[in-house]
Design a protein around this motif. Structure first.
Motif, mmCIF file in Angstrom:
data_model
loop_
_atom_site.group_PDB
_atom_site.id
_atom_site.type_symbol
_atom_site.label_atom_id
_atom_site.label_comp_id
_atom_site.label_asym_id
_atom_site.label_seq_id
_atom_site.Cartn_x
_atom_site.Cartn_y
_atom_site.Cartn_z
ATOM 1 N N ALA A 1 0.810 -1.219 0.000
ATOM 2 C CA ALA A 1 0.000 0.000 0.000
ATOM 3 C C ALA A 1 0.851 1.281 0.000
ATOM 4 C CB ALA A 1 -0.917 0.003 1.222
ATOM 5 N N ASP A 2 2.140 1.129 0.059
ATOM 6 C CA ASP A 2 3.054 2.281 0.131
ATOM 7 C C ASP A 2 2.930 3.167 -1.124
ATOM 8 O OD1 ASP A 2 5.216 3.953 0.221
ATOM 9 O OD2 ASP A 2 6.712 2.380 0.599
ATOM 10 N N THR A 3 2.501 4.413 -0.924
ATOM 11 C CA THR A 3 2.235 5.272 -2.092
ATOM 12 C C THR A 3 3.532 5.658 -2.816
ATOM 13 O OG1 THR A 3 2.119 7.159 -0.595
ATOM 14 C CG2 THR A 3 0.031 6.227 -1.324
ATOM 15 N N GLN A 4 4.637 5.726 -2.065
ATOM 16 C CA GLN A 4 5.923 5.996 -2.733
ATOM 17 C C GLN A 4 6.250 4.842 -3.695
ATOM 18 O OE1 GLN A 4 7.901 8.829 -2.523
ATOM 19 N NE2 GLN A 4 8.961 7.823 -4.250
ATOM 20 N N LEU A 5 5.976 3.628 -3.243
ATOM 21 C CA LEU A 5 6.197 2.463 -4.103
ATOM 22 C C LEU A 5 5.355 2.593 -5.373
ATOM 23 C CD1 LEU A 5 7.379 -0.432 -4.539
ATOM 24 C CD2 LEU A 5 5.383 -1.315 -3.302
ATOM 25 N N HIS A 6 4.101 3.004 -5.224
ATOM 26 C CA HIS A 6 3.237 3.147 -6.406
ATOM 27 C C HIS A 6 3.825 4.141 -7.393
ATOM 28 C CE1 HIS A 6 -0.414 1.891 -3.708
ATOM 29 N NE2 HIS A 6 0.501 0.941 -3.837
ATOM 30 N N SER A 7 4.319 5.279 -6.887
ATOM 31 C CA SER A 7 4.855 6.246 -7.859
ATOM 32 C C SER A 7 6.185 5.772 -8.440
ATOM 33 C CB SER A 7 4.918 7.686 -7.317
ATOM 34 O OG SER A 7 5.405 7.699 -6.029
ATOM 35 N N ASP A 8 6.987 5.058 -7.667
ATOM 36 C CA ASP A 8 8.242 4.504 -8.223
ATOM 37 C C ASP A 8 7.939 3.503 -9.349
ATOM 38 O OD1 ASP A 8 9.585 5.976 -6.345
ATOM 39 O OD2 ASP A 8 10.107 4.280 -5.041
ATOM 40 N N ILE A 9 6.928 2.672 -9.124
ATOM 41 C CA ILE A 9 6.570 1.658 -10.120
ATOM 42 C C ILE A 9 6.052 2.323 -11.401
ATOM 43 C CG2 ILE A 9 4.792 -0.100 -10.614
ATOM 44 C CD1 ILE A 9 5.129 -1.005 -7.683
ATOM 45 N N ALA A 10 5.226 3.351 -11.222
ATOM 46 C CA ALA A 10 4.676 4.051 -12.394
ATOM 47 C C ALA A 10 5.804 4.711 -13.184
ATOM 48 C CB ALA A 10 3.654 5.088 -11.948
ATOM 49 N N ALA A 11 6.755 5.315 -12.474
ATOM 50 C CA ALA A 11 7.866 5.993 -13.169
ATOM 51 C C ALA A 11 8.734 4.976 -13.909
ATOM 52 C CB ALA A 11 8.697 6.781 -12.162
ATOM 53 N N ALA A 12 8.958 3.834 -13.278
ATOM 54 C CA ALA A 12 9.787 2.799 -13.905
ATOM 55 C C ALA A 12 9.125 2.290 -15.184
ATOM 56 C CB ALA A 12 9.989 1.638 -12.916
ATOM 57 N N ARG A 13 7.814 2.060 -15.100
ATOM 58 C CA ARG A 13 7.083 1.557 -16.270
ATOM 59 C C ARG A 13 7.105 2.597 -17.406
ATOM 60 N NH1 ARG A 13 1.859 2.152 -17.823
ATOM 61 N NH2 ARG A 13 1.016 0.507 -19.173
ATOM 62 N N THR A 14 6.894 3.862 -17.042
ATOM 63 C CA THR A 14 6.916 4.916 -18.061
ATOM 64 C C THR A 14 8.284 4.961 -18.739
ATOM 65 O OG1 THR A 14 5.284 6.192 -16.852
ATOM 66 C CG2 THR A 14 6.641 7.415 -18.414
ATOM 67 N N ALA A 15 9.344 4.836 -17.957
ATOM 68 C CA ALA A 15 10.699 4.880 -18.543
ATOM 69 C C ALA A 15 10.868 3.748 -19.555
ATOM 70 C CB ALA A 15 11.743 4.769 -17.430
ATOM 71 N N LEU A 16 10.328 2.591 -19.266
ATOM 72 C CA LEU A 16 10.441 1.459 -20.199
ATOM 73 C C LEU A 16 9.658 1.723 -21.485
ATOM 74 C CD1 LEU A 16 11.342 -1.491 -20.777
ATOM 75 C CD2 LEU A 16 9.136 -2.203 -19.802
ATOM 76 N N TYR A 17 8.425 2.207 -21.342
ATOM 77 C CA TYR A 17 7.597 2.466 -22.530
ATOM 78 C C TYR A 17 8.243 3.541 -23.400
ATOM 79 C CZ TYR A 17 3.612 -0.491 -21.197
ATOM 80 O OH TYR A 17 2.800 -1.568 -20.911
ATOM 81 N N GLU A 18 8.862 4.524 -22.749
ATOM 82 C CA GLU A 18 9.548 5.569 -23.528
ATOM 83 C C GLU A 18 10.735 4.968 -24.272
ATOM 84 O OE1 GLU A 18 10.212 8.512 -20.514
ATOM 85 O OE2 GLU A 18 8.252 9.473 -20.878
ATOM 86 N N THR A 19 11.480 4.099 -23.597
ATOM 87 C CA THR A 19 12.657 3.481 -24.214
ATOM 88 C C THR A 19 12.270 2.667 -25.443
ATOM 89 O OG1 THR A 19 13.760 3.403 -22.099
ATOM 90 C CG2 THR A 19 14.579 1.881 -23.754
ATOM 91 N N LEU A 20 11.118 2.005 -25.367
ATOM 92 C CA LEU A 20 10.693 1.166 -26.500
ATOM 93 C C LEU A 20 9.805 1.939 -27.480
ATOM 94 C CD1 LEU A 20 10.096 -2.229 -24.668
ATOM 95 C CD2 LEU A 20 12.022 -1.577 -26.116
#
Ligand code: SUG
Length: 417
Positions: free
Chosen positions: A392-411
């Protein structure tokens, strides 16, 4: 047109965790509550893809889904800050990594209209997997947008559970010859859910335009499901004319093999007897959850989890097999331990598509340079660890969203973010 077998691996997402969500999947239950390592998990998956590329095999990838799945939580009248932990864990799962469950694929030589047909799996049996299909479908519609070569269908409607290619095997004299497609379904009533319903399998076969001679519906053994084979690909795998399976994989082995041999006289059935490897040992070591591949230089190899090598009984049987005159000549162990701890071996992590790579959106196709780029993103942005009690950690949620966005941008797949 040159058809190649392309393995589309699921890139292991930044929310990879051990929440113990899958009843009947013994590894998931055993590791419930343990601390996961999403970064290490993703790197293991990337190195598996790299090893396949180096073998000369065509490789693709599908991308991790939005987690927590805000749209799903909203449909349930809540959101990531208010959902209680069991529900939130279902919205946080990285289970889309197991792309053998993404869809069922009937290659062009098998279908009435000569196109490759794909149906995303509805995965309705397990709540954490039931919300995968909309994003899977969105990726399939882009990757296989070429309507002259592909038909991408909607999933089979509930209540009929469909778990995709994990309960599907294709046998053919060669990849590009018309094949026999085997849909394996379960019968409910045992201690664990039977996830694949025969009505779902039949619906997929109809939608894909398979004539009856090309489709077989085979019941999985209830003993295997009760022992932890929650998908058929935990106890059997096929490639070209070879079926590699455990003696106790199917409910009525004799009539299945007789029917199969009459449809396909050149089939080679490599069966592991229970006396050599018990069902329990097979499920623990996942020797059948292997990628059985045709090597460019000829012959077949089994790409299997290192856990199989760690078992004396399994490894000695396999070594005897490859030193004999059978079709499988090589064993290639790979380390996917982070995924294995959730019941996902090398075969769970990939979806096979037989197609001309030129007809696929190139952003989903991999080479070593792209794998390097994905590795760099995962190494820089994926969480190092996740404690399943702190989803439930909201920092974790934003870290995960940022990581996913970085991948989609890379591809260069930002339209899917
Ligand atoms: O659906 N594990 C997956 C593993 C899927 C394996 N796929 C194939 N056999 N093709 C499943 O049971 C565990 C998630 C958790 O417990 O957190 C999980 O979903």
């Amino acid at each position: 047109m040159a058809l190649s077998e392309i393995n589309f691996d699921g890139i292991i997402g930044p929310s990879h965790n051990y929440a113990g969500l899958s009843l009947g999947n013994l590894a998931s239950a055993k590791n419930a509550g343990k601390i996961s390592q999403p970064r290490a998990a993703a790197l293991q998956g990337i190195e598996k893809m790299r090893a396949n590329v180096r073998l000369g095999l065509a490789q693709g990838a599908f991308l991790p889904h939005r987690r927590p799945d805000a749209a799903w939580l909203e449909a349930l009248g809540t959101d990531a800050t208010h959902a209680d932990l069991p529900l939130l864990a279902n919205a946080m799962s990285a289970s889309a990594m197991w792309t053998a469950n993404a869809a069922t694929v009937s290659p062009a030589p098998d279908t009435a209209d000569g196109r490759c047909h794909l149906t995303p799996a509805n995965l309705v049996t397990m709540p954490h997997r039931s919300h995968e299909w909309p994003e899977t479908l969105a990726q399939l519609r882009i990757a296989f947008a070429d309507g002259a070569h592909f038909a991408v269908h909607d999933p089979v409607p509930p209540p009929f559970g469909d778990e995709g290619a994990a309960n599907f095997m294709r046998l053919a004299t060669s990849h590009d010859a018309p094949g026999v497609e085997i849909f394996v379904y379960g019968r409910s009533g045992g201690p664990f859910p039977a996830r694949q319903h025969i009505e779902a399998s039949k619906a997929v076969a109809r939608k894909h335009g398979l004539v009856p001679e090309r489709a077989m519906f085979v019941e999985q053994s209830t003993t295997a499901i009760a022992a932890g084979a929650f998908h058929n690909d935990v106890v059997a795998v096929a490639n070209e004319n070879v079926l590699f399976c455990h003696e106790q994989a199917f409910a009525d082995r004799d009539s299945f093999f007789t029917d199969l041999r009459s449809r396909m006289p050149d089939v080679a059935i490599v069966e592991v007897p229970t006396v050599a490897v018990s069902l329990e040992e097979a499920i623990k070591t996942y020797l059948f959850n292997a990628q059985l591949v045709s090597l460019p230089e000829g012959g077949m190899a089994l790409i299997l989890p290192t856990e199989s090598r760690d078992s004396e009984a399994v490894w000695s049987w396999l070594e005897d097999m490859v030193s004999g005159n059978g079709p499988i000549r090589k064993l290639i162990p790979v380390d996917v331990r982070q995924s294995m701890a959730n019941g996902g071996g090398p075969a769970c992590l990939r979806l096979r598509v037989l197609a001309d790579p030129e007809t696929i959106d190139p952003r989903f196709l991999m080479n070593e340079a792209k794998l390097d780029a994905i590795r760099d993103v995962a190494a820089a942005t994926w969480p190092e660890t996740i404690d399943a009690d702190h989803l439930a950690d909201t920092q974790l949620h934003s870290d995960i969203a940022a990581a996913r966005t970085a991948l989609y941008e890379t591809l260069d797949l930002t339209e899917l973010i």
